[in-house]
Design a protein around this motif. Structure first.
Motif, short mmCIF file in Angstrom:
data_model
loop_
_atom_site.label_atom_id
_atom_site.label_comp_id
_atom_site.label_asym_id
_atom_site.label_seq_id
_atom_site.Cartn_x
_atom_site.Cartn_y
_atom_site.Cartn_z
N ILE A 1 0.85 -1.23 0.06
CA ILE A 1 0.09 0.09 0.09
C ILE A 1 0.73 1.19 0.03
N THR A 2 0.58 2.27 -0.77
CA THR A 2 1.29 3.49 -0.90
C THR A 2 0.41 4.60 -0.20
N ARG A 3 0.99 5.79 -0.07
CA ARG A 3 0.23 7.03 0.25
C ARG A 3 -1.00 7.32 -0.62
N GLY A 4 -0.59 6.97 -1.84
CA GLY A 4 -1.65 7.07 -2.95
C GLY A 4 -2.98 6.24 -2.58
N HIS A 5 -2.75 5.11 -2.31
CA HIS A 5 -3.76 4.38 -1.88
C HIS A 5 -4.46 4.70 -0.75
N THR B 1 -6.25 -13.14 -6.62
CA THR B 1 -6.06 -12.99 -7.98
C THR B 1 -6.14 -11.90 -8.57
N ALA B 2 -5.11 -11.28 -8.92
CA ALA B 2 -5.19 -9.97 -9.71
C ALA B 2 -5.14 -10.09 -11.30
N THR B 3 -5.87 -9.28 -11.73
CA THR B 3 -6.15 -9.18 -13.40
C THR B 3 -4.86 -9.23 -14.09
N ALA C 1 -8.24 -10.30 3.10
CA ALA C 1 -7.83 -10.83 1.84
C ALA C 1 -9.12 -11.47 1.22
N PHE C 2 -9.04 -11.67 -0.10
CA PHE C 2 -10.27 -12.32 -0.71
C PHE C 2 -9.82 -13.32 -1.82
N ARG C 3 -10.58 -14.36 -2.02
CA ARG C 3 -10.19 -15.36 -3.03
C ARG C 3 -11.35 -15.12 -4.08
N ILE D 1 -14.48 0.88 -5.03
CA ILE D 1 -13.71 2.29 -5.12
C ILE D 1 -12.55 1.69 -5.90
N ARG D 2 -12.25 2.65 -6.86
CA ARG D 2 -10.89 2.45 -7.76
C ARG D 2 -10.42 4.02 -8.03
N GLY D 3 -9.05 4.07 -8.06
CA GLY D 3 -8.68 5.21 -7.92
C GLY D 3 -8.29 5.48 -9.59
N GLU E 1 -8.81 3.29 -19.42
CA GLU E 1 -9.47 2.21 -20.36
C GLU E 1 -9.46 0.93 -19.67
N TYR E 2 -8.58 0.58 -18.82
CA TYR E 2 -8.53 -0.70 -17.98
C TYR E 2 -9.64 -0.40 -16.93
N GLU E 3 -9.67 0.39 -16.16
CA GLU E 3 -10.79 0.76 -15.27
C GLU E 3 -12.08 0.46 -15.64
N GLN F 1 -17.06 -2.44 -15.99
CA GLN F 1 -18.16 -2.75 -17.01
C GLN F 1 -18.26 -4.60 -16.77
N MET F 2 -17.09 -5.21 -16.62
CA MET F 2 -16.99 -6.63 -16.50
C MET F 2 -17.87 -6.98 -15.12
N ASN F 3 -17.26 -6.08 -14.14
CA ASN F 3 -18.03 -6.24 -12.87
C ASN F 3 -19.49 -6.14 -12.99
N PHE G 1 1.61 10.00 -10.01
CA PHE G 1 2.56 9.11 -10.61
C PHE G 1 2.88 7.78 -10.15
N LEU G 2 2.51 7.77 -8.73
CA LEU G 2 2.87 6.58 -7.87
C LEU G 2 2.42 5.25 -8.16
N SER G 3 3.01 3.98 -8.14
CA SER G 3 2.82 2.81 -8.34
C SER G 3 3.51 1.97 -7.22
N SER G 4 2.75 0.69 -6.83
CA SER G 4 3.58 0.10 -5.91
C SER G 4 5.00 -0.57 -6.60
N SER G 5 4.92 -0.98 -7.84
CA SER G 5 6.11 -1.56 -8.57
C SER G 5 7.23 -0.36 -8.53
N LEU G 6 6.87 0.74 -8.89
CA LEU G 6 7.89 1.94 -8.65
C LEU G 6 8.34 2.09 -7.37
N VAL G 7 7.56 1.87 -6.43
CA VAL G 7 8.05 1.81 -5.09
C VAL G 7 8.91 0.78 -4.51
N ARG G 8 8.46 -0.32 -4.82
CA ARG G 8 9.52 -1.43 -4.62
C ARG G 8 10.90 -1.24 -5.40
N GLU G 9 10.52 -0.87 -6.48
CA GLU G 9 11.93 -0.76 -7.37
C GLU G 9 12.75 0.42 -6.70
N1 COA Z 1 -1.66 5.33 -5.67
C1 COA Z 1 -0.70 4.35 -5.94
N2 COA Z 1 -0.80 3.26 -6.91
C2 COA Z 1 -1.86 3.17 -7.38
C3 COA Z 1 -3.08 3.77 -7.05
C4 COA Z 1 -3.00 4.74 -6.03
N3 COA Z 1 -3.92 5.92 -5.73
N4 COA Z 1 -4.09 3.44 -7.70
C5 COA Z 1 -3.55 2.40 -8.44
N5 COA Z 1 -2.27 2.41 -8.24
C6 COA Z 1 -1.39 1.36 -8.76
C7 COA Z 1 -1.05 -0.01 -7.94
O1 COA Z 1 -0.04 0.41 -7.07
C8 COA Z 1 -0.60 -1.02 -8.94
O2 COA Z 1 0.73 -0.72 -9.42
P1 COA Z 1 1.72 -1.89 -9.78
O3 COA Z 1 1.06 -2.30 -10.89
O4 COA Z 1 2.93 -1.23 -9.86
O5 COA Z 1 1.65 -3.03 -8.65
C9 COA Z 1 -1.61 -0.44 -10.25
O6 COA Z 1 -2.00 0.88 -10.15
C10 COA Z 1 -2.71 -1.34 -10.47
O7 COA Z 1 -2.96 -2.19 -9.28
P2 COA Z 1 -4.38 -2.46 -8.48
O8 COA Z 1 -5.28 -0.97 -8.27
O9 COA Z 1 -3.76 -2.97 -7.25
O10 COA Z 1 -5.34 -3.19 -9.43
P3 COA Z 1 -4.66 -4.73 -10.03
O11 COA Z 1 -4.91 -4.45 -11.62
O12 COA Z 1 -3.62 -5.03 -9.36
O13 COA Z 1 -5.85 -5.36 -9.36
C11 COA Z 1 -8.30 -5.88 -8.87
C12 COA Z 1 -7.27 -5.26 -9.87
C13 COA Z 1 -7.70 -6.60 -7.70
C14 COA Z 1 -9.25 -5.04 -8.31
C15 COA Z 1 -8.96 -7.06 -9.77
O14 COA Z 1 -8.00 -7.74 -10.45
C16 COA Z 1 -9.98 -7.85 -9.10
O15 COA Z 1 -10.87 -7.61 -8.79
N6 COA Z 1 -9.43 -9.29 -8.91
C17 COA Z 1 -10.38 -10.27 -8.08
C18 COA Z 1 -10.74 -11.42 -9.39
C19 COA Z 1 -11.89 -10.78 -9.98
O16 COA Z 1 -12.88 -10.48 -9.63
N7 COA Z 1 -11.61 -10.68 -11.37
C20 COA Z 1 -12.52 -9.99 -12.37
C21 COA Z 1 -12.26 -8.59 -12.40
S1 COA Z 1 -13.41 -8.09 -13.83
#
Ligand code: COA
Length: 166
Positions: free
Chosen positions: A18-22, A43-45, A75-77, A93-95, A103-105, A110-112, A132-140
């Motif tokens: 989790i980042t300060r952006g989240h 399971t992340a997409t 956590a959820f499966r 909620i999605r940021g 586009e991805y969001e 829509q799928m949900n 501009f923040l993302s978890s992978s950039l923070v990790r790197e």
């Molecule tokens: N601040 C910082 N980083 C942010 C951010 C914010 N406000 N908003 C998004 N990001 C970053 C994340 O850090 C992540 O970065 P990374 O790729 O470097 O790790 C990236 O944006 C997107 O990640 P996240 O928001 O975690 O989404 P995701 O694509 O990894 O996961 C789920 C999306 C988990 C919501 C989706 O896969 C899911 O619902 N999975 C469950 C299975 C399911 O229902 N599938 C059907 C989906 S229709």
């Protein structure tokens, strides 16, 4: 007299970590919801190499929001919509950090909606300084010894140091 139902929202993601952006998105959500599940997906997409286990990520989120009992880290499966329904959440909620997220969001939203029509997706914009923040950039950056104190909270820094050394 019937009491209004609490508004329950779910903020799903991989949160690795989790980042300060989240956190900013989660805190903004509490302006419109009474209760928030910050939900780490098994399971992340978009498949990614992870640094922290799902359990570790949940533990970190708990530390970050310790003291705010409106926020629960879980956590959820399986499908996010099924988890949301089980917990009584009607909002996901999605940021949206930038146009590039859109586009991805929209695809996910829509799928949900196809999967569960009653769940509404709410998009929130983070503070500009986190756009501009993302978890992978923070990790790197952390892995290469850079200063990430502006991007993550102290409990996250501590866990990153313990994981990566330094
Ligand atoms: N601040 C910082 N980083 C942010 C951010 C914010 N406000 N908003 C998004 N990001 C970053 C994340 O850090 C992540 O970065 P990374 O790729 O470097 O790790 C990236 O944006 C997107 O990640 P996240 O928001 O975690 O989404 P995701 O694509 O990894 O996961 C789920 C999306 C988990 C919501 C989706 O896969 C899911 O619902 N999975 C469950 C299975 C399911 O229902 N599938 C059907 C989906 S229709």
């Amino acid at each position: 007299m019937s009491q209004a139902q609490p508004v329950i929202a779910i903020y799903p993601g991989s949160f690795d970590p989790i980042t300060r952006g989240h956190e900013d998105i989660a805190r903004r959500t509490l302006r419109i919801a009474d209760r928030l599940y910050v939900a780490v997906a098994y399971t992340a997409t978009q498949a990614k190499k992870s640094l922290f286990t799902v359990e570790e990520r949940v533990g970190i989120i708990r530390e970050v929001f310790a003291g705010d009992d409106r926020v629960e880290a879980v956590a959820f499966r399986g499908l996010m919509v099924d988890f949301a329904r089980d917990r009584g959440a009607r909002f996901v909620i999605r940021g949206l950090r930038a146009v590039s997220d859109f586009e991805y969001e929209l695809q996910l939203a829509q799928m949900n909606r196809e999967l569960w029509e009653e769940l509404e997706t709410v998009f929130l914009a983070p503070e500009l300084e986190y756009s501009f923040l993302s978890s992978s950039l923070v990790r790197e950056v952390a892995g290469l010894g850079g200063d990430i104190s502006r991007f993550v909270s102290p409990p996250v820094m501590k866990r990153l140091r313990a994981k990566l050394g330094g």
